[in-house]
Design a protein around this motif. Structure first.
Motif, PDB file in Angstrom:
ATOM      1  N   SER A  91       0.822  -1.214   0.000  1.00  0.00           N
ATOM      2  CA  SER A  91       0.000   0.000   0.000  1.00  0.00           C
ATOM      3  C   SER A  91       0.856   1.263   0.000  1.00  0.00           C
ATOM      4  N   ASN A  94       3.555   0.634  -3.590  1.00  0.00           N
ATOM      5  CA  ASN A  94       3.016   0.213  -4.896  1.00  0.00           C
ATOM      6  C   ASN A  94       4.024  -0.609  -5.698  1.00  0.00           C
ATOM      7  N   ASP A  95       4.944  -1.263  -5.020  1.00  0.00           N
ATOM      8  CA  ASP A  95       5.976  -2.068  -5.663  1.00  0.00           C
ATOM      9  C   ASP A  95       5.430  -3.479  -5.923  1.00  0.00           C
ATOM     10  N   GLU A 150      -5.006  -5.598  -5.881  1.00  0.00           N
ATOM     11  CA  GLU A 150      -5.056  -5.533  -7.350  1.00  0.00           C
ATOM     12  C   GLU A 150      -6.527  -5.565  -7.776  1.00  0.00           C
TER      13      GLU A 150
END
Length: 313
Positions: A91, A94-95, A150
């Motif tokens: 969160s 965002n990796d 996702e």
């Protein structure tokens, strides 16, 4: 000598065979036609071999002795903490690499983990109980977490929950029920299973070989760069080792070293790969595939070490 080697290193041998066969049929022009036929056959054979592995294993379980233990709850709570930490990292950064870790910590305990646990001298019944508990927890947790990580249009909590539960039921609950039937009412078959204690293990090695071939296919056809793939491989190795160490740390207080280590560390990677493709990204599926290799290499070393100790007694 060769037979002893194969018995000691069955799991890495299965991995090498699976990857080699995929490369042979996938990159030999003369075998292209055979590959087109055998590929779908192997994919259909995978759930069958998993089913047979569990059927043989569950036939030996005394269901009257199945009950929740303190270590079951501690392992589940530890896994929930790992999921929360990984979810926070995803969160905040965002990796996509962290999705590869998430799939390796949120997946339920491997359906075939009682097989290895028993070969390492652990308690088959306690491990089977944990597999059931872990599967129920994962069935509730995964559909709640994945749509947030996702988002997919049209995928609701109810649809995800039922899809995962149906997948688990076909490879876990049905062999459990049939195993109970064989143990209590089909005594000749039950006695044959008992007289061949390694049957489930070798059935599992066949499913591992198929999974290794599928993993090789996923890695080779991945669009990710070599650097990203190497990063996924390293991260999943560290995740595997960390979970095994956490399991053994729990055993320092609660005992059951073999069971807690396997419960934390061994994952249902076939299910994990399917979940990654369905709800996350292809990179997460590669992470699950890498975890297949690491956990079975580590298990192979543990089996070799255990066998060595047994021979020296």
């Amino acid at each position: 000598m060769l037979i002893r080697f194969l018995k000691s290193w069955t799991l890495p041998t299965a991995i090498v065979v699976g990857v080699s066969l995929y490369l042979l049929f996938g990159y030999t022009p003369a075998l292209t036609g055979a590959a087109a036929v055998l590929g779908p056959v192997c994919e259909r054979l995978l759930p069958i071999t998993i089913f047979l592995t569990l059927f043989v294993t569950f036939s030996k379980v005394d269901f009257h002795l199945m009950r929740l233990r303190r270590w079951h709850l501690v392992v589940v709570l530890t896994q929930l903490l790992l999921v929360a930490v990984t979810f926070t990292l995803i969160s905040s950064t965002n990796d996509l690499l962290f999705q590869a870790i998430l799939i390796c910590v949120i997946a339920p305990c491997a359906s075939a983990s009682p097989v290895v646990t028993a070969k390492l001298g652990g308690d088959l019944t306690q491990m089977t109980t944990f597999v059931l508990l872990s599967s129920v927890v994962a069935s509730l947790l995964i559909p709640a977490v994945f749509p947030i990580v996702e988002p997919h249009e049209g995928v609701t909590f109810a649809a995800a929950f039922l899809a995962i539960l149906r997948r688990l039921a076909s490879v876990l609950l049905l062999p459990l029920v049939l195993g109970a039937v064989v143990r209590h009412w089909v005594k000749p078959l039950y006695r044959w299973f008992v007289q061949n204690p390694d049957l489930g293990f070798y059935l599992w090695s066949v499913s591992l070989s198929i999974t290794a071939g599928i993993t090789a296919k996923n890695i080779i056809h991945s669009n990710a760069s070599a650097t990203v793939l190497a990063s996924v491989a390293v991260l999943t190795l560290l995740t595997a080792v960390a979970q095994l160490c956490l399991g053994r740390a729990i055993a320092l207080r609660l005992g059951h070293r073999v069971c807690t280590g396997q419960a934390m560390f061994q994952k249902n990677t076939g299910l994990a790969i399917w979940m990654a493709y369905t709800y996350l990204t292809p990179l997460a599926a590669v992470g699950a595939g890498c975890y297949v290799l690491w956990q079975n290499i580590i298990n192979s070393y543990e089996l070799w070490e255990h066998g060595k100790r047994q021979r020296n007694i």
